[in-house]
Design a protein around this motif. Sequence first.
Motif, PDB file in Angstrom:
ATOM      1  N   ASN A 204       0.797  -1.235   0.000  1.00  0.00           N
ATOM      2  CA  ASN A 204       0.000   0.000   0.000  1.00  0.00           C
ATOM      3  C   ASN A 204       0.823   1.275   0.000  1.00  0.00           C
ATOM      4  N   TYR A 205       2.042   1.203   0.524  1.00  0.00           N
ATOM      5  CA  TYR A 205       2.820   2.427   0.697  1.00  0.00           C
ATOM      6  C   TYR A 205       4.156   2.415  -0.033  1.00  0.00           C
ATOM      7  N   GLY A 206       4.439   1.344  -0.755  1.00  0.00           N
ATOM      8  CA  GLY A 206       5.608   1.307  -1.616  1.00  0.00           C
ATOM      9  C   GLY A 206       6.954   1.220  -0.923  1.00  0.00           C
ATOM     10  N   LEU A 207       6.964   0.811   0.324  1.00  0.00           N
ATOM     11  CA  LEU A 207       8.247   0.650   1.003  1.00  0.00           C
ATOM     12  C   LEU A 207       8.865  -0.688   0.613  1.00  0.00           C
ATOM     13  N   SER A 208      10.163  -0.769   0.732  1.00  0.00           N
ATOM     14  CA  SER A 208      10.841  -2.043   0.491  1.00  0.00           C
ATOM     15  C   SER A 208      10.467  -3.021   1.595  1.00  0.00           C
ATOM     16  N   ASP A 209      10.712  -4.295   1.325  1.00  0.00           N
ATOM     17  CA  ASP A 209      10.461  -5.306   2.357  1.00  0.00           C
ATOM     18  C   ASP A 209      11.262  -4.990   3.617  1.00  0.00           C
ATOM     19  N   ALA A 210      12.527  -4.640   3.428  1.00  0.00           N
ATOM     20  CA  ALA A 210      13.395  -4.357   4.583  1.00  0.00           C
ATOM     21  C   ALA A 210      12.868  -3.178   5.397  1.00  0.00           C
ATOM     22  N   ALA A 211      12.417  -2.127   4.724  1.00  0.00           N
ATOM     23  CA  ALA A 211      11.902  -0.954   5.439  1.00  0.00           C
ATOM     24  C   ALA A 211      10.612  -1.285   6.181  1.00  0.00           C
ATOM     25  N   ALA A 212       9.748  -2.072   5.560  1.00  0.00           N
ATOM     26  CA  ALA A 212       8.488  -2.455   6.209  1.00  0.00           C
ATOM     27  C   ALA A 212       8.756  -3.340   7.422  1.00  0.00           C
ATOM     28  N   ILE A 213       9.678  -4.278   7.267  1.00  0.00           N
ATOM     29  CA  ILE A 213      10.043  -5.144   8.395  1.00  0.00           C
ATOM     30  C   ILE A 213      10.597  -4.298   9.535  1.00  0.00           C
ATOM     31  N   LYS A 214      11.416  -3.333   9.203  1.00  0.00           N
ATOM     32  CA  LYS A 214      11.998  -2.456  10.224  1.00  0.00           C
ATOM     33  C   LYS A 214      10.898  -1.708  10.987  1.00  0.00           C
ATOM     34  N   LEU A 215       9.894  -1.212  10.276  1.00  0.00           N
ATOM     35  CA  LEU A 215       8.782  -0.508  10.942  1.00  0.00           C
ATOM     36  C   LEU A 215       8.061  -1.434  11.919  1.00  0.00           C
ATOM     37  N   VAL A 216       7.788  -2.654  11.478  1.00  0.00           N
ATOM     38  CA  VAL A 216       7.058  -3.594  12.318  1.00  0.00           C
ATOM     39  C   VAL A 216       7.897  -4.000  13.532  1.00  0.00           C
ATOM     40  N   VAL A 217       9.174  -4.236  13.329  1.00  0.00           N
ATOM     41  CA  VAL A 217      10.052  -4.605  14.449  1.00  0.00           C
ATOM     42  C   VAL A 217      10.142  -3.453  15.452  1.00  0.00           C
ATOM     43  N   GLN A 218      10.273  -2.230  14.945  1.00  0.00           N
ATOM     44  CA  GLN A 218      10.318  -1.066  15.844  1.00  0.00           C
ATOM     45  C   GLN A 218       9.010  -0.941  16.628  1.00  0.00           C
ATOM     46  N   ALA A 219       7.900  -1.200  15.967  1.00  0.00           N
ATOM     47  CA  ALA A 219       6.604  -1.140  16.647  1.00  0.00           C
ATOM     48  C   ALA A 219       6.522  -2.217  17.728  1.00  0.00           C
ATOM     49  N   GLN A 220       7.040  -3.398  17.431  1.00  0.00           N
ATOM     50  CA  GLN A 220       7.085  -4.453  18.449  1.00  0.00           C
ATOM     51  C   GLN A 220       7.928  -4.013  19.640  1.00  0.00           C
ATOM     52  N   ASP A 221       9.070  -3.422  19.367  1.00  0.00           N
ATOM     53  CA  ASP A 221       9.951  -2.956  20.443  1.00  0.00           C
ATOM     54  C   ASP A 221       9.267  -1.923  21.329  1.00  0.00           C
TER      55      ASP A 221
END
Length: 80
Positions: A17-34
């Motif tokens: 939906n937002y055109g981020l790379s897989d790595a960037a999206a994973i980073k967002l989700v991991v940061q949210a988990q943290d």
Amino acid sequence: MTYEEYLDEVTTLIVENYGLSDAAAIKLVVQAQDKEFFVRHDDDKALRNLDQAHKDAKTLYTAASAAPAAKKPAPSKPRR
């Protein structure tokens, strides 16, 4: 869906939906988990659904977009 499946779905929605790379999206989700963003989802299975995944993907992307430029995730390269 399981907690892990839910996180995968949120990550996929951020990419699609937002055109981020897989790595960037994973980073967002991991940061949210943290930051314990997903604690309620782990505790309450009812929160792990597609509608909520869309809302959470938007929330995470919007928060990242509002972050200072140095912390913004890089967009993915256009697909051909």
